[in-house]
Design a protein around this motif. Structure first.
Motif, PDB file in Angstrom:
ATOM      1  N   LEU A 192      89.772 -70.557 -10.862  1.00 63.18           N
ATOM      2  CA  LEU A 192      89.271 -71.752 -10.821  1.00 63.18           C
ATOM      3  C   LEU A 192      88.129 -72.026 -10.189  1.00 63.18           C
ATOM      4  N   SER A 193      86.701 -72.506 -10.208  1.00 64.85           N
ATOM      5  CA  SER A 193      85.857 -73.614  -9.237  1.00 64.85           C
ATOM      6  C   SER A 193      86.620 -75.672  -8.940  1.00 64.85           C
ATOM      7  N   PRO A 194      87.168 -75.304  -8.519  1.00 64.48           N
ATOM      8  CA  PRO A 194      87.366 -76.842  -8.855  1.00 64.48           C
ATOM      9  C   PRO A 194      86.888 -77.923  -8.300  1.00 64.48           C
ATOM     10  N   SER A 195      85.690 -77.841  -9.213  1.00 65.97           N
ATOM     11  CA  SER A 195      85.146 -79.390  -9.619  1.00 65.97           C
ATOM     12  C   SER A 195      85.424 -80.201 -10.190  1.00 65.97           C
ATOM     13  N   TRP A 196      85.362 -81.392 -10.276  1.00 64.20           N
ATOM     14  CA  TRP A 196      86.041 -82.502 -10.589  1.00 64.20           C
ATOM     15  C   TRP A 196      86.152 -82.153 -12.104  1.00 64.20           C
ATOM     16  N   GLU A 197      85.135 -82.250 -12.853  1.00 62.03           N
ATOM     17  CA  GLU A 197      85.195 -81.766 -14.734  1.00 62.03           C
ATOM     18  C   GLU A 197      85.931 -80.791 -15.054  1.00 62.03           C
ATOM     19  N   ASN A 198      86.312 -79.230 -14.279  1.00 60.62           N
ATOM     20  CA  ASN A 198      87.174 -78.361 -14.087  1.00 60.62           C
ATOM     21  C   ASN A 198      88.607 -78.447 -14.718  1.00 60.62           C
ATOM     22  N   LEU A 199      88.951 -79.390 -13.217  1.00 62.07           N
ATOM     23  CA  LEU A 199      90.155 -80.350 -13.077  1.00 62.07           C
ATOM     24  C   LEU A 199      91.041 -80.898 -14.035  1.00 62.07           C
ATOM     25  N   MET A 200      89.959 -82.013 -14.259  1.00 59.64           N
ATOM     26  CA  MET A 200      90.044 -83.199 -15.327  1.00 59.64           C
ATOM     27  C   MET A 200      90.345 -82.478 -16.530  1.00 59.64           C
ATOM     28  N   LYS A 201      89.283 -81.531 -16.895  1.00 63.87           N
ATOM     29  CA  LYS A 201      89.436 -81.604 -18.074  1.00 63.87           C
ATOM     30  C   LYS A 201      90.781 -80.287 -18.366  1.00 63.87           C
ATOM     31  N   GLY A 202      91.310 -79.357 -16.884  1.00 67.29           N
ATOM     32  CA  GLY A 202      92.172 -78.614 -17.521  1.00 67.29           C
ATOM     33  C   GLY A 202      93.359 -79.246 -17.471  1.00 67.29           C
ATOM     34  N   HIS A 203      93.653 -80.281 -17.238  1.00 66.18           N
ATOM     35  CA  HIS A 203      94.359 -81.221 -17.027  1.00 66.18           C
ATOM     36  C   HIS A 203      95.084 -81.510 -18.821  1.00 66.18           C
ATOM     37  N   VAL A 204      93.995 -82.194 -19.133  1.00 69.04           N
ATOM     38  CA  VAL A 204      93.665 -82.791 -20.865  1.00 69.04           C
ATOM     39  C   VAL A 204      94.101 -81.109 -21.464  1.00 69.04           C
ATOM     40  N   ASN A 205      93.199 -80.351 -21.358  1.00 64.96           N
ATOM     41  CA  ASN A 205      93.949 -79.137 -21.770  1.00 64.96           C
ATOM     42  C   ASN A 205      95.620 -78.049 -22.256  1.00 64.96           C
ATOM     43  N   LEU A 206      95.893 -78.768 -20.683  1.00 68.15           N
ATOM     44  CA  LEU A 206      97.272 -78.592 -20.836  1.00 68.15           C
ATOM     45  C   LEU A 206      97.639 -78.882 -21.274  1.00 68.15           C
ATOM     46  N   ARG A 207      98.064 -80.235 -21.370  1.00 67.01           N
ATOM     47  CA  ARG A 207      98.659 -81.612 -22.365  1.00 67.01           C
ATOM     48  C   ARG A 207      98.778 -80.702 -24.130  1.00 67.01           C
ATOM     49  N   ASP A 208      97.513 -81.096 -23.945  1.00 70.70           N
ATOM     50  CA  ASP A 208      97.506 -80.834 -25.162  1.00 70.70           C
ATOM     51  C   ASP A 208      97.858 -78.939 -25.892  1.00 70.70           C
ATOM     52  N   ALA A 209      98.121 -78.423 -25.147  1.00 67.13           N
ATOM     53  CA  ALA A 209      98.818 -76.903 -25.363  1.00 67.13           C
ATOM     54  C   ALA A 209      99.944 -77.656 -25.658  1.00 67.13           C
ATOM     55  N   ILE A 210     100.416 -78.349 -24.165  1.00 69.44           N
ATOM     56  CA  ILE A 210     102.434 -78.003 -24.335  1.00 69.44           C
ATOM     57  C   ILE A 210     103.079 -79.088 -25.567  1.00 69.44           C
ATOM     58  N   ASN A 211     101.591 -80.480 -25.658  1.00 66.63           N
ATOM     59  CA  ASN A 211     102.244 -80.971 -27.026  1.00 66.63           C
ATOM     60  C   ASN A 211     102.152 -80.118 -28.510  1.00 66.63           C
ATOM     61  N   GLN A 212     101.273 -78.805 -28.403  1.00 64.97           N
ATOM     62  CA  GLN A 212     100.826 -77.968 -29.130  1.00 64.97           C
ATOM     63  C   GLN A 212      99.515 -78.613 -30.367  1.00 64.97           C
ATOM     64  N   THR A 213      98.632 -79.592 -29.884  1.00 63.06           N
ATOM     65  CA  THR A 213      98.043 -79.979 -30.971  1.00 63.06           C
ATOM     66  C   THR A 213      97.039 -79.392 -30.397  1.00 63.06           C
ATOM     67  N   ILE A 214      96.166 -78.776 -29.436  1.00 63.30           N
ATOM     68  CA  ILE A 214      94.789 -78.075 -28.339  1.00 63.30           C
ATOM     69  C   ILE A 214      94.391 -77.163 -29.813  1.00 63.30           C
ATOM     70  N   THR A 215      93.119 -77.620 -29.771  1.00 62.09           N
ATOM     71  CA  THR A 215      92.443 -77.184 -30.230  1.00 62.09           C
ATOM     72  C   THR A 215      90.965 -76.327 -29.968  1.00 62.09           C
ATOM     73  N   PHE A 216      89.914 -75.906 -30.365  1.00 66.48           N
ATOM     74  CA  PHE A 216      88.656 -75.762 -29.734  1.00 66.48           C
ATOM     75  C   PHE A 216      87.570 -75.115 -30.788  1.00 66.48           C
ATOM     76  N   HIS A 217      86.639 -76.050 -31.653  1.00 66.63           N
ATOM     77  CA  HIS A 217      85.973 -75.672 -32.903  1.00 66.63           C
ATOM     78  C   HIS A 217      84.597 -74.913 -31.474  1.00 66.63           C
ATOM     79  N   ASP A 218      84.109 -73.287 -31.695  1.00 64.46           N
ATOM     80  CA  ASP A 218      82.956 -73.174 -31.028  1.00 64.46           C
ATOM     81  C   ASP A 218      82.028 -73.375 -32.171  1.00 64.46           C
TER      82      ASP A 218
END
Ligand SMILES: CC(=O)SCCNC(=O)CCNC(=O)[C@H](O)C(C)(C)COP(=O)(O)OP(=O)(O)OC[C@H]1O[C@@H](n2cnc3c(N)ncnc32)[C@H](O)[C@@H]1OP(=O)(O)O
Ligand SMILES: O=CC(=O)O
Ligand SMILES: [Mg+2]
Length: 551
Positions: free
Chosen positions: A121-147
């Motif tokens: 990971l390149s530890p930019s503010w955006e990458n880090l903070m989005k990473g935390h949002v993503n992990l929280r959603d993954a653990i809550n099993q609510t994570i989705t992504f629309h390509d």
């Protein structure tokens, strides 16, 4: 304009975002600040000890076993029993904390997914903070992504991998979070925010009462493991959960740490789930540790593999140590990734991966790493068909023979040749990796191999070593000495080649010129920089409201 609600002594200099604000809550920041206040003195001392050790190695010394901790190595003790949820770690996929990749990794059929705030990971503010949002959603099993481009929606399968999180190493600050007037310690931010928001859901929904699980990178000494153990205990006390809930695997990926494996496990014995052979950083660390030893010029990067004597001994001793103490001995990352447009080359790459994994499982490793979902099936096949139906080999592969491994074995020089093509490849890869990292991507495919911060470090320090000591390149019959002038010419020519390969548009849009300058400077500096990413970090810090941000 909105602001984060911060506790006393905490200041956020990163961009405001309402999603980030759900992570950067007052209570979560209070938790992180509490960790920083409690442990900053210990971390500072540990970093000072690293500098002292470096002075010893630079005056001709070599790392070795510590006579003062012989009793830990020689006495019989065990780590806490492995939690059932992670008994089977035969294959672990790794990847940055990017939303689509998290879903793909969790769905990949791998036993574990190591979500990475570190090498990948390149530890930019955006990458880090989005990473935390993503992990929280993954653990809550609510994570989705629309390509949008492919009109494809990603969501989790019913069965997913167990999540481990790798925070950054001790050396990296987090310049967007200021605590009591100084930048936060990066890994405490990564650990603290993740733990605070997810420990409860993780233990109930995923860890069968245990967790969260972590990977701990780049340690050099067991005193650093003791700090992590203290952090885990403080986190468990604050959360009101049982001591020993949190578990971590330590990467043995610095040369000094190979002489501290028992000691590291001992410090973390109530919180350990093993050690891992972080082979790429380990090679980087070998060069770095011996930076002042001109008699240790390494052969081309491609020749320094796991079958070199010092690498084989490192892996064997790690297996012996882990199994003696009752925990997993994890293998490392083969750099090959699937090659979509060339079936023959793809099969050859897969065969290299299979061979590497077969060597690992036969040596006694309990599992290994995969860089890409396309590698899970073949790797799993190799491991499951060689582990006699067991979830791991902790009880069955004692490797007592590895007790005979000596200090000399662990530092033995790798054999091979050095070539101009090796210098060129290091340069081409180093510059392209850095250009990607500066634009927010921390792991990239280059010439059909996975490249990340650890592999790029090898390219940098190897070039530095060869230039500093005027290495003779002897690989192609004709002998050439590496000089700053030769290197300058190589940089110029490789920049041209990169431009041709990526195309003028991407080259102009990207940060290749800047990366070329930084990489060239880092390879020719009189004193070797400790980390490529530490120097380059200043270039990805963006303070809000926007100011020039230098640490
Ligand atoms: C030294 C160390 O520390 S090793 C550990 C740290 N390094 C890493 O974790 C590297 C992990 N691997 C990667 O980042 C990637 O595999 C790369 C950058 C090397 C290659 O990625 P790509 O170029 O995207 O690969 P490719 O195009 O073949 O990907 C195909 C699909 O697999 C997905 N994918 C590839 N690698 C991963 C991964 N590691 N985890 C999850 N999904 C992945 C892609 O997102 C893509 O998904 P899609 O088809 O749904 O769009
Ligand atoms: O983190 C892993 C490595 O090989 O470095
Ligand atoms: Mg590493």
């Amino acid at each position: 304009m909105s602001f984060y609600d911060v506790p006393d002594g905490v200041e956020i200099r990163g961009r405001y975002d309402h999603q980030f604000a759900q992570i950067l809550t007052r209570d979560a920041l209070q938790f992180v600040a509490g960790l920083q206040r409690e442990f900053r003195g210990q971390v500072r001392f540990a970093m000072e000890c690293r500098r002292e050790a470096k002075k010893r190695y630079n005056s001709g010394g070599s790392p070795g076993f510590d006579p003062a901790t012989r009793f830990i190595r020689e006495s019989n003790w065990k780590c806490a029993t492995v939690p059932p949820a992670v008994a089977d770690r035969s294959v672990e996929i790794t990847g940055p904390v990017e939303r689509k990749m998290i879903i793909n990794a969790l769905n990949s059929g791998s036993k574990v997914f190591m979500a990475d705030f570190e090498d990948a990971l390149s530890p930019s503010w955006e990458n880090l903070m989005k990473g935390h949002v993503n992990l929280r959603d993954a653990i809550n099993q609510t994570i989705t992504f629309h390509d949008q481009a492919r009109n494809r929606v990603y969501k989790l399968n019913n069965t997913i991998a167990k999540l481990f999180v790798r925070p950054r190493g001790w050396h990296l600050p987090e310049a967007h979070i200021i605590i009591d007037g100084e930048p936060a310690i990066g890994c405490l931010v990564d650990f603290g925010l993740y733990f605070y928001h997810n420990h409860s859901m993780y233990r109930s929904a995923h860890g069968a009462g245990f967790g969260p699980f972590f990977y701990l990178p780049k340690m050099e000494n067991s005193r650093e493991a003791r700090i992590w153990n203290n952090i885990f205990e403080q986190a468990e006390r604050t959360a009101g959960i049982e001591r020993g809930s949190i578990r971590a695997t330590v990467l043995i990926e610095t040369l000094p740490a190979v002489f501290q494996m028992d000691e590291i496990l001992y410090e973390l014995r109530d919180h350990s789930v093993g050690l891992n052979c972080g082979r790429w950083d380990y090679i980087f660390s070998y060069i770095k540790t011996f930076q002042a030893h001109p008699d240790r010029l390494l052969p081309d990067r491609v020749q320094v593999g796991m079958t070199q004597h010092f690498m084989r001994c490192y892996s064997d001793l790690l297996i012996r140590t882990c199994h003696r103490r009752g925990v997993h001995a994890m293998g490392g990352m083969a750099a090959q990734i699937p090659i979509r447009d060339n079936p023959a080359a793809n099969e050859a790459a897969l065969e290299l991966v299979r061979k590497d994994k077969l060597r690992e499982v036969r040596a006694g490793h309990d599992g290994t790493w995969a860089a890409h979902p396309g590698l899970i099936k073949p790797i799993l096949e190799v491991f499951t068909s060689n582990m006699a139906g067991k979830a791991n080999q902790i009880q069955t592969a004692a490797r007592e023979d590895a007790d005979a491994i000596t200090e000399e074995d662990l530092v033995q020089m790798p054999h091979g040749t050095r070539s101009l093509e090796g210098l060129r490849l290091n340069t081409r890869v180093g510059i392209q990796y850095l250009a990607a990292w500066l634009t927010g991507t921390g792991s990239v495919p280059l010439y059909n191999l996975m490249e990340d911060a650890a592999t790029a470090e090898i390219s940098r320090v190897q070039n530095w070593q060869w230039i500093k000591y005027g290495a003779v390149l002897n690989g192609n019959g004709v002998k050439i000495r590496v000089t700053p002038e030769l290197f300058a010419k190589v940089v110029e020519e490789e920049m041209e080649r990169i431009k041709r390969e990526v195309g003028l548009e991407k080259f102009t849009r990207g940060r290749y010129q800047e990366a070329g300058k930084i990489f060239a400077k880092q390879c020719t500096t009189p004193e070797l920089d400790d980390f490529l990413t530490l120097d380059a970090y200043n270039l990805i810090v963006v303070h809000h409201p926007k100011t020039s941000a230098r640490l």
